[in-house]
Write a protein that holds these residues in place. Structure first.
Motif, PDB file in Angstrom:
ATOM      1  N   ALA A   1      49.127 102.056  35.671  1.00 27.01           N
ATOM      2  CA  ALA A   1      47.915 102.108  36.494  1.00 27.01           C
ATOM      3  C   ALA A   1      47.348 100.722  36.789  1.00 27.01           C
ATOM      4  O   ALA A   1      46.584 100.556  37.737  1.00 27.01           O
ATOM      5  N   GLY A   2      47.709  99.739  35.977  1.00 27.01           N
ATOM      6  CA  GLY A   2      47.246  98.373  36.219  1.00 27.01           C
ATOM      7  C   GLY A   2      46.404  97.822  35.075  1.00 27.01           C
ATOM      8  O   GLY A   2      45.588  98.544  34.484  1.00 27.01           O
ATOM      9  N   LEU A   3      46.624  96.544  34.773  1.00 31.32           N
ATOM     10  CA  LEU A   3      45.894  95.854  33.709  1.00 31.32           C
ATOM     11  C   LEU A   3      45.162  94.642  34.285  1.00 31.32           C
ATOM     12  O   LEU A   3      45.459  94.192  35.389  1.00 31.32           O
ATOM     13  N   LEU A   4      44.241  94.105  33.498  1.00 28.63           N
ATOM     14  CA  LEU A   4      43.487  92.924  33.919  1.00 28.63           C
ATOM     15  C   LEU A   4      44.159  91.618  33.489  1.00 28.63           C
ATOM     16  O   LEU A   4      43.753  90.543  33.929  1.00 28.63           O
ATOM     17  N   THR A   5      45.144  91.719  32.623  1.00 32.90           N
ATOM     18  CA  THR A   5      45.958  90.574  32.237  1.00 32.90           C
ATOM     19  C   THR A   5      47.340  91.116  31.895  1.00 32.90           C
ATOM     20  O   THR A   5      47.454  92.239  31.399  1.00 32.90           O
ATOM     21  N   PRO A   6      48.402  90.384  32.192  1.00 39.50           N
ATOM     22  CA  PRO A   6      49.750  90.953  32.061  1.00 39.50           C
ATOM     23  C   PRO A   6      50.307  90.931  30.646  1.00 39.50           C
ATOM     24  O   PRO A   6      51.416  90.445  30.390  1.00 39.50           O
ATOM     25  N   TYR A   7      49.523  91.457  29.709  1.00 35.13           N
ATOM     26  CA  TYR A   7      49.959  91.524  28.321  1.00 35.13           C
ATOM     27  C   TYR A   7      49.539  92.857  27.711  1.00 35.13           C
ATOM     28  O   TYR A   7      48.463  93.386  28.009  1.00 35.13           O
ATOM     29  N   VAL A   8      50.388  93.370  26.827  1.00 34.74           N
ATOM     30  CA  VAL A   8      50.006  94.421  25.884  1.00 34.74           C
ATOM     31  C   VAL A   8      50.325  93.869  24.503  1.00 34.74           C
ATOM     32  O   VAL A   8      51.431  93.368  24.269  1.00 34.74           O
TER      33      VAL A   8
ATOM     34  N   ALA B   1      51.744 103.126  28.091  1.00 32.12           N
ATOM     35  CA  ALA B   1      52.693 103.099  29.205  1.00 32.12           C
ATOM     36  C   ALA B   1      52.021 103.545  30.501  1.00 32.12           C
ATOM     37  O   ALA B   1      52.219 102.948  31.571  1.00 32.12           O
ATOM     38  N   ALA B   2      51.199 104.606  30.419  1.00 30.48           N
ATOM     39  CA  ALA B   2      50.503 105.095  31.612  1.00 30.48           C
ATOM     40  C   ALA B   2      49.453 104.100  32.089  1.00 30.48           C
ATOM     41  O   ALA B   2      49.263 103.901  33.296  1.00 30.48           O
ATOM     42  N   ARG B   3      48.775 103.449  31.151  1.00 28.97           N
ATOM     43  CA  ARG B   3      47.752 102.466  31.529  1.00 28.97           C
ATOM     44  C   ARG B   3      48.398 101.229  32.154  1.00 28.97           C
ATOM     45  O   ARG B   3      47.852 100.643  33.105  1.00 28.97           O
TER      46      ARG B   3
ATOM     47  N   GLY C   1      58.459 106.383  21.205  1.00 24.79           N
ATOM     48  CA  GLY C   1      57.790 105.956  22.434  1.00 24.79           C
ATOM     49  C   GLY C   1      57.790 104.465  22.668  1.00 24.79           C
ATOM     50  O   GLY C   1      57.373 104.010  23.746  1.00 24.79           O
ATOM     51  N   LEU C   2      58.277 103.669  21.698  1.00 28.62           N
ATOM     52  CA  LEU C   2      58.250 102.214  21.867  1.00 28.62           C
ATOM     53  C   LEU C   2      59.112 101.780  23.051  1.00 28.62           C
ATOM     54  O   LEU C   2      58.689 100.942  23.858  1.00 28.62           O
ATOM     55  N   ASN C   3      60.288 102.332  23.184  1.00 26.04           N
ATOM     56  CA  ASN C   3      61.153 101.939  24.296  1.00 26.04           C
ATOM     57  C   ASN C   3      60.574 102.363  25.646  1.00 26.04           C
ATOM     58  O   ASN C   3      60.757 101.675  26.657  1.00 26.04           O
ATOM     59  N   ARG C   4      59.852 103.478  25.663  1.00 24.06           N
ATOM     60  CA  ARG C   4      59.180 103.905  26.890  1.00 24.06           C
ATOM     61  C   ARG C   4      58.131 102.873  27.296  1.00 24.06           C
ATOM     62  O   ARG C   4      57.993 102.529  28.470  1.00 24.06           O
ATOM     63  N   LEU C   5      57.384 102.377  26.321  1.00 18.76           N
ATOM     64  CA  LEU C   5      56.388 101.348  26.606  1.00 18.76           C
ATOM     65  C   LEU C   5      57.066 100.061  27.059  1.00 18.76           C
ATOM     66  O   LEU C   5      56.602  99.407  28.007  1.00 18.76           O
ATOM     67  N   ARG C   6      58.159  99.695  26.400  1.00 18.34           N
ATOM     68  CA  ARG C   6      58.901  98.496  26.806  1.00 18.34           C
ATOM     69  C   ARG C   6      59.337  98.607  28.269  1.00 18.34           C
ATOM     70  O   ARG C   6      59.206  97.654  29.042  1.00 18.34           O
ATOM     71  N   ASP C   7      59.877  99.759  28.627  1.00 20.98           N
ATOM     72  CA  ASP C   7      60.349  99.955  30.003  1.00 20.98           C
ATOM     73  C   ASP C   7      59.196  99.847  31.001  1.00 20.98           C
ATOM     74  O   ASP C   7      59.337  99.226  32.065  1.00 20.98           O
ATOM     75  N   ALA C   8      58.042 100.446  30.667  1.00 19.93           N
ATOM     76  CA  ALA C   8      56.879 100.389  31.562  1.00 19.93           C
ATOM     77  C   ALA C   8      56.421  98.943  31.743  1.00 19.93           C
ATOM     78  O   ALA C   8      56.077  98.522  32.854  1.00 19.93           O
ATOM     79  N   CYS C   9      56.415  98.182  30.656  1.00 19.04           N
ATOM     80  CA  CYS C   9      56.001  96.773  30.740  1.00 19.04           C
ATOM     81  C   CYS C   9      56.975  95.979  31.613  1.00 19.04           C
ATOM     82  O   CYS C   9      56.552  95.185  32.465  1.00 19.04           O
TER      83      CYS C   9
ATOM     84  N   ARG D   1      58.936  97.035  33.998  1.00 20.75           N
ATOM     85  CA  ARG D   1      58.839  97.436  35.412  1.00 20.75           C
ATOM     86  C   ARG D   1      57.623  96.842  36.088  1.00 20.75           C
ATOM     87  O   ARG D   1      57.623  96.617  37.302  1.00 20.75           O
ATOM     88  N   ASN D   2      56.578  96.573  35.323  1.00 22.16           N
ATOM     89  CA  ASN D   2      55.309  96.145  35.909  1.00 22.16           C
ATOM     90  C   ASN D   2      54.972  94.677  35.626  1.00 22.16           C
ATOM     91  O   ASN D   2      53.831  94.251  35.854  1.00 22.16           O
ATOM     92  N   GLY D   3      55.950  93.917  35.149  1.00 19.53           N
ATOM     93  CA  GLY D   3      55.724  92.486  34.943  1.00 19.53           C
ATOM     94  C   GLY D   3      54.745  92.177  33.832  1.00 19.53           C
ATOM     95  O   GLY D   3      53.993  91.189  33.903  1.00 19.53           O
ATOM     96  N   VAL D   4      54.737  93.004  32.789  1.00 16.39           N
ATOM     97  CA  VAL D   4      53.812  92.843  31.661  1.00 16.39           C
ATOM     98  C   VAL D   4      54.600  92.427  30.426  1.00 16.39           C
ATOM     99  O   VAL D   4      55.668  92.980  30.139  1.00 16.39           O
ATOM    100  N   ASP D   5      54.092  91.446  29.690  1.00 15.06           N
ATOM    101  CA  ASP D   5      54.719  91.018  28.438  1.00 15.06           C
ATOM    102  C   ASP D   5      54.202  91.879  27.287  1.00 15.06           C
ATOM    103  O   ASP D   5      52.991  91.976  27.074  1.00 15.06           O
ATOM    104  N   LEU D   6      55.124  92.492  26.549  1.00 19.96           N
ATOM    105  CA  LEU D   6      54.761  93.226  25.343  1.00 19.96           C
ATOM    106  C   LEU D   6      54.814  92.262  24.166  1.00 19.96           C
ATOM    107  O   LEU D   6      55.884  91.777  23.792  1.00 19.96           O
TER     108      LEU D   6
END
Length: 316
Positions: free
Chosen positions: A245-252, A240-242, A268-276, A278-283
């Motif tokens: 901070a920004g990724l090189l491709t919009p996926y986790v 979630a913190a990474r 912590g899964l829902n926390r990661l979902r929320d971070a993704c 908010r930042n336009g990242v596909d989980l």
């Protein structure tokens, strides 16, 4: 020019994502208690294996790469007749014969594809590349998702190949093994001595659950915890913190050797979902495939993302 992407069944991705993007999955043979199964990453079959308990320790399980001849026949039937350019991304060559066998099959295909394309009514030449992903499981899934993104940009094939091979050097993977003793026994049968008897003993007797972190498949212990849930929460916090901070491709990419009910209860899964979100990242959340689960053990977890150089503890 139609470009096709091939992955093997060690590559963990959501089934619907793979189907939507027309991914071709190169099967791996699973041998469990002397019975042979073909792992094609089909979700119903995967769920049946989890429910049957066949993937638990106590059962003799191993995986075997398809032979060069088997791969050649699949490529000629399914790939040459459908695509003009094909990219085959395999699990890291240091852990499997798939890269070697697929490369041998590719060389044979390139010498004999012309008649198959003519019969199928496809004009023009065919080209193919086998790429060592240098990844495992969720990491291989992340590379595949990014490759599909690059294919969508319609890059020239040589540029595409170079982008893929460069990008794999930026994929960070976290692995949480559920049972170090299981991993050591599986590794010993493969001749892999990367998990020592002492580490396996400590993990079993002291209930230590490590977080293995690093670039691609070459990870090292980054944290030692007293429970699986604590280790999971550390990984979710890191991801979630990474993401923030920004990724090189919009996926986790996250694959879990658990039932879906257990996956949804991960701390912590829902926390990661929320971070993704908010930042336009596909989980890309998936159930770990049969091949992956045999390799690392049921109940384990693998997460991958691509980012600038960093350490696990930078994001705790």
């Amino acid at each position: 020019m139609r470009v096709g992407l091939i992955v093997d069944s060690a590559c963990d991705l959501p089934y619907e994502f793979s189907r939507k993007h027309d991914l071709f999955v190169l099967p791996v043979t699973a041998v469990i208690d002397g019975q042979t199964y073909v792992d094609e990453h089909e979700p119903v079959r995967t769920q049946e294996f989890y429910q049957s308990g066949l993937l638990q320790k106590g059962h003799h399980a191993e995986t075997r790469a398809f032979s060069p001849r088997q791969i050649h026949d699949l490529f000629m039937e399914k790939i040459v007749t459908q695509f003009d350019v094909a990219i085959c991304e395999t699990v890291t060559r240091s852990r499997s014969l798939i890269f070697q066998n697929a490369t041998e099959a590719m060389n044979s295909v390139m010498a004999h594809y012309h008649e198959a394309r003519k019969v199928a009514g496809r004009d023009g030449t065919f080209s193919m590349r086998v790429v060592d992903s240098r990844q495992i499981f969720a990491g291989q899934g992340l590379l595949a998702a990014h490759t599909l993104r690059l294919i969508g940009q319609k890059l020239p094939k040589n540029v595409l190949r170079n982008e893929i091979e460069s990008f794999t050097n930026s994929i960070y993977t976290c692995v949480i093994p559920r049972d170090l003793h299981y991993i050591r026994e599986r590794a010993r049968k493969r001749g892999d001595k990367s998990v020592s008897a002492l580490v396996a003993f400590l993990g079993r007797t002291l209930n230590i659950t490590p977080v293995i972190f690093g670039l691609g498949a070459e990870g090292q212990p980054a944290a030692k915890t007293r429970s699986f849930d604590t280790a999971v929460e550390k990984v979710m916090n890191y991801a979630a913190a990474r993401v923030q901070a920004g990724l090189l491709t919009p996926y986790v990419s996250l694959s879990c050797g658990l039932t879906w009910i257990e996956i949804e209860d991960l701390p912590g899964l829902n926390r990661l979902r929320d971070a993704c979100e908010r930042n336009g990242v596909d989980l890309l959340l998936s159930q770990m495939g049969i091949t992956s689960s045999i390799y690392i053990g049921p109940g384990s977890l693998c997460l991958a993302l691509a980012a600038e150089p960093h350490e696990f503890n930078d994001f705790q």
